[in-house]
Motif scaffolding. Structure first.
Motif, short mmCIF file in Angstrom:
data_model
loop_
_atom_site.label_atom_id
_atom_site.label_comp_id
_atom_site.label_asym_id
_atom_site.label_seq_id
_atom_site.Cartn_x
_atom_site.Cartn_y
_atom_site.Cartn_z
N GLY A 124 11.24 15.28 -32.12
CA GLY A 124 10.55 13.16 -32.22
C GLY A 124 9.33 13.78 -33.34
O GLY A 124 8.76 12.34 -34.05
N ARG A 127 10.36 11.53 -36.54
CA ARG A 127 9.70 10.17 -36.40
C ARG A 127 8.18 9.99 -35.97
O ARG A 127 8.63 8.82 -36.66
N TYR A 132 7.34 5.66 -36.80
CA TYR A 132 8.56 5.49 -36.03
C TYR A 132 7.99 6.08 -34.50
O TYR A 132 8.83 6.70 -33.92
N ALA A 134 8.24 4.54 -30.86
CA ALA A 134 8.47 4.71 -29.59
C ALA A 134 9.68 5.74 -30.03
O ALA A 134 10.33 6.70 -28.95
N LEU A 135 10.06 5.46 -31.19
CA LEU A 135 11.59 6.60 -31.55
C LEU A 135 11.52 7.79 -30.86
O LEU A 135 12.18 8.76 -30.62
N LEU A 137 9.28 9.38 -29.28
CA LEU A 137 8.37 9.55 -27.97
C LEU A 137 9.51 9.62 -26.93
O LEU A 137 10.46 10.58 -26.80
N LEU A 138 10.83 8.78 -27.05
CA LEU A 138 12.43 8.82 -26.98
C LEU A 138 13.58 9.97 -26.59
O LEU A 138 13.38 10.42 -26.04
N LYS A 139 12.80 10.56 -27.95
CA LYS A 139 13.07 12.17 -28.62
C LYS A 139 13.09 12.83 -28.15
O LYS A 139 13.07 13.80 -27.79
N CYS A 141 11.07 12.87 -24.95
CA CYS A 141 11.70 12.80 -23.69
C CYS A 141 13.03 13.33 -23.54
O CYS A 141 13.53 13.86 -21.96
N THR A 142 13.80 12.82 -24.27
CA THR A 142 15.09 13.07 -24.51
C THR A 142 15.91 14.63 -25.13
O THR A 142 17.31 14.76 -24.76
N PHE A 145 18.01 13.67 -28.00
CA PHE A 145 19.07 13.08 -27.82
C PHE A 145 20.00 13.91 -27.17
O PHE A 145 20.92 13.93 -27.87
N ASP A 153 19.50 12.18 -37.26
CA ASP A 153 18.54 12.01 -38.15
C ASP A 153 18.42 12.63 -39.10
O ASP A 153 17.71 12.14 -39.70
#
Length: 196
Positions: A124, A127, A132, A134-135, A137-139, A141-142, A145, A153
């Motif tokens: 991430g 991002r 960005y 939030a995105l 952090l989401l990338k 953690c996953t 994706f 991306d």
């Protein structure tokens, strides 16, 4: 001999008349018939190249997505300046300032964004860099994706579809042609469909 002298005098008087009318032709122009300098045709003026900022690769005087460059009407052009004075230009005077488009940049490098997306996109980092969190952090953690989000991306950042979060443009390391994002919304003109 007398005939050749007579022809010489006729030729000389013709030249003097020609010089008189071409030099007095400029004074005979009415100020109502003179067009504005910024309405001159292409080839009747020459504009300087904009001064480019080395850090942003955009014109130095860029403000509100427009920069202005000096334009010089050609020698012998008579036009009305923006201050409403009529001038006969010699090619050395500024006649008007032509607006050129420029981009708003705020420090995000295109090369850095693509490199982060390619090598650390699964964490991430791309991002986070573009603003960005939030995105990012989401990338993180996953694990991007599961790699699919990282690939998407990378392609979208490379094609400049995803840009900085503040709405500015990337700093590209050269001044010249760039990708332009085309969008269609409710304000876009749509041609009416005619069909069978």
């Amino acid at each position: 001999m007398a005939a050749s002298r007579k022809r010489g005098l006729y030729l000389l008087s013709f030249l003097w008349i020609l010089i008189y009318f071409t030099s007095s032709n400029e004074a005979a122009v009415s100020t109502d018939d003179v067009k504005e300098c910024d309405k001159l045709l292409l080839g009747q003026y020459l504009c300087k190249d904009p001064k480019i900022n080395d850090d942003t690769q955009e014109p130095e005087n860029c403000k509100d997505l427009i920069a202005y460059v000096e334009c010089f009407p050609a020698r012998g052009i008579i036009c009305r300046c923006p201050n409403m004075t009529v001038m006969n230009f010699t090619g050395a005077e500024v006649g008007f300032y032509k607006p050129i488009p420029c981009r708003n940049v705020s420090g995000y490098s295109y090369k850095v964004a693509v490199a982060l997306s390619l090598f650390l996109g699964w964490l991430g980092a791309d991002r986070f860099y573009l603003g960005y969190p939030a995105l990012g952090l989401l990338k993180f953690c996953t694990v991007g994706f599961c790699g699919i989000g990282s690939l998407i991306d990378f392609i979208s950042i490379s094609m400049q579809i995803v840009g900085p979060a503040d709405g500015s443009s990337y700093i590209v390391d050269y001044y010249g042609a760039r990708l332009t994002r085309l969008t269609v919304n409710n304000e876009t003109y749509r041609k009416t469909q005619t069909g069978p």
